[in-house]
Motif scaffolding. Sequence first.
Motif, mmCIF file in Angstrom:
data_model
loop_
_atom_site.group_PDB
_atom_site.id
_atom_site.type_symbol
_atom_site.label_atom_id
_atom_site.label_comp_id
_atom_site.label_asym_id
_atom_site.label_seq_id
_atom_site.Cartn_x
_atom_site.Cartn_y
_atom_site.Cartn_z
ATOM 1 N N TYR A 158 1.261 -1.065 0.732
ATOM 2 C CA TYR A 158 -0.098 0.085 0.808
ATOM 3 C C TYR A 158 1.072 1.607 0.187
ATOM 4 C CZ TYR A 158 -3.670 -2.895 1.724
ATOM 5 O OH TYR A 158 -4.378 -3.472 1.387
ATOM 6 N N GLN A 159 1.424 1.695 0.469
ATOM 7 C CA GLN A 159 2.579 2.446 0.454
ATOM 8 C C GLN A 159 3.552 2.468 -0.855
ATOM 9 O OE1 GLN A 159 5.892 1.420 3.438
ATOM 10 N NE2 GLN A 159 4.263 1.099 5.503
ATOM 11 N N GLY B 227 -3.492 14.397 -5.486
ATOM 12 C CA GLY B 227 -5.409 14.458 -5.998
ATOM 13 C C GLY B 227 -6.218 13.040 -6.274
ATOM 14 N N GLY B 228 -4.824 11.810 -6.833
ATOM 15 C CA GLY B 228 -5.366 10.753 -7.049
ATOM 16 C C GLY B 228 -5.938 9.909 -6.805
ATOM 17 N N ARG B 229 -6.489 9.323 -7.144
ATOM 18 C CA ARG B 229 -7.569 8.324 -6.273
ATOM 19 C C ARG B 229 -7.242 6.666 -6.905
ATOM 20 N NH1 ARG B 229 -12.934 10.670 -9.151
ATOM 21 N NH2 ARG B 229 -12.179 13.489 -8.601
ATOM 22 N N ARG C 265 -4.342 -0.286 7.304
ATOM 23 C CA ARG C 265 -3.780 -0.335 6.315
ATOM 24 C C ARG C 265 -2.900 1.019 5.404
ATOM 25 N NH1 ARG C 265 -3.461 -5.714 7.672
ATOM 26 N NH2 ARG C 265 -4.155 -5.910 5.296
ATOM 27 N N LEU C 266 -4.045 1.383 4.725
ATOM 28 C CA LEU C 266 -4.541 2.322 3.700
ATOM 29 C C LEU C 266 -3.929 3.313 4.227
ATOM 30 C CD1 LEU C 266 -7.047 0.607 2.170
ATOM 31 C CD2 LEU C 266 -4.930 1.056 0.952
ATOM 32 N N GLN C 267 -4.440 4.306 5.320
ATOM 33 C CA GLN C 267 -4.388 5.002 6.239
ATOM 34 C C GLN C 267 -2.921 5.324 6.688
ATOM 35 O OE1 GLN C 267 -7.707 4.473 8.684
ATOM 36 N NE2 GLN C 267 -9.277 5.518 7.673
ATOM 37 N N PHE D 35 -2.629 7.967 2.461
ATOM 38 C CA PHE D 35 -4.509 8.468 2.132
ATOM 39 C C PHE D 35 -4.850 8.406 3.021
ATOM 40 C CE2 PHE D 35 -2.798 4.340 -0.676
ATOM 41 C CZ PHE D 35 -3.122 4.979 -1.164
ATOM 42 N N LYS D 36 -5.061 9.538 2.915
ATOM 43 C CA LYS D 36 -5.726 10.534 3.374
ATOM 44 C C LYS D 36 -7.588 10.354 3.505
ATOM 45 C CE LYS D 36 -7.275 14.181 0.008
ATOM 46 N NZ LYS D 36 -7.164 15.669 -0.245
#
Length: 286
Positions: A229-230, A239-241, A264-266, A270-271
């Motif tokens: 994920y990192q 600004g990507g998704r 783990r994403l957070q 990822f905001k």
Amino acid sequence: MPYPADPIVLSYVQAEQLLKAQKQGQSSLELSPDLAISTVTVQLSDTGVVFPQGEQLSWQQVEKIKRADVNCFVLEAGGELDPIRFFSEDTNRMCSLMPTKRTPTMLIAGFTMHRIVDIDPMQDTLKKVATIAPLTGRVLDTATGLGYTAIEAARTAAEVITIEIDPGAQAIAHRNPWSRDLFTNPRITQLMGSSYDLVPTFEENSFDRIIHDPPVFSLAGDLYSGVFYQQLYRILKRGGRLFHYIGDLNSKSAGTVTRGALKRLQEAGFKRVVRHPEAFGVAAYK
């Protein structure tokens, strides 16, 4: 009409139509030779079916197709019926093209690669893509499979990079009529290898959108890891998704995986991570 070079690919759906027409005494039938993409007129006789280019199918072969619910078949030039399946020595897994009423899916080691209960595999793909629309700029698809995601992304994106680890999956895609654009669209670039190994080689901030649709956790646990994920966060532009397919977010079986993935994403940076139960996954924003 399909191009003359396109092979005839059939499933139990077409077999049932043929047998029904035979029972009703019809001499011809409008039939799809490419799993519901197009139709041709076939001739029916006491011995079997004749396609416009002269290919023939016996009623015994039609019965064989009808009995198969996990395989589509190619009618070879010599009249042989070949199931679309492939055993990959690289992954030690069997892959097959599995029919549905319309768009086929792929079966790998007993797992379907798309949702097929009350939904069509193409509808499943569209729900995933819609979570991070519009798909513009440069898009990464981390797991090619049959290529439906890459094909759909390439309709609006400038460039799509798609990665496949299993030569078996690519062999199946080659024989799937619904995957043709994967090999002909110049905006799609295919890479063979592990996403876990290839993603770290991409430049920082080099993708506008990422579609991460890995196999189930039990088949590809490394693609659900914080380390991976990192790397996804690193290569995504500001600004990507990112869309991450996980499974039914409301099921007990996916619950643990979902909670871990969200955490783990957070932690990866990822905001904002938004649940999308309709697409069986989450969208994450950088």
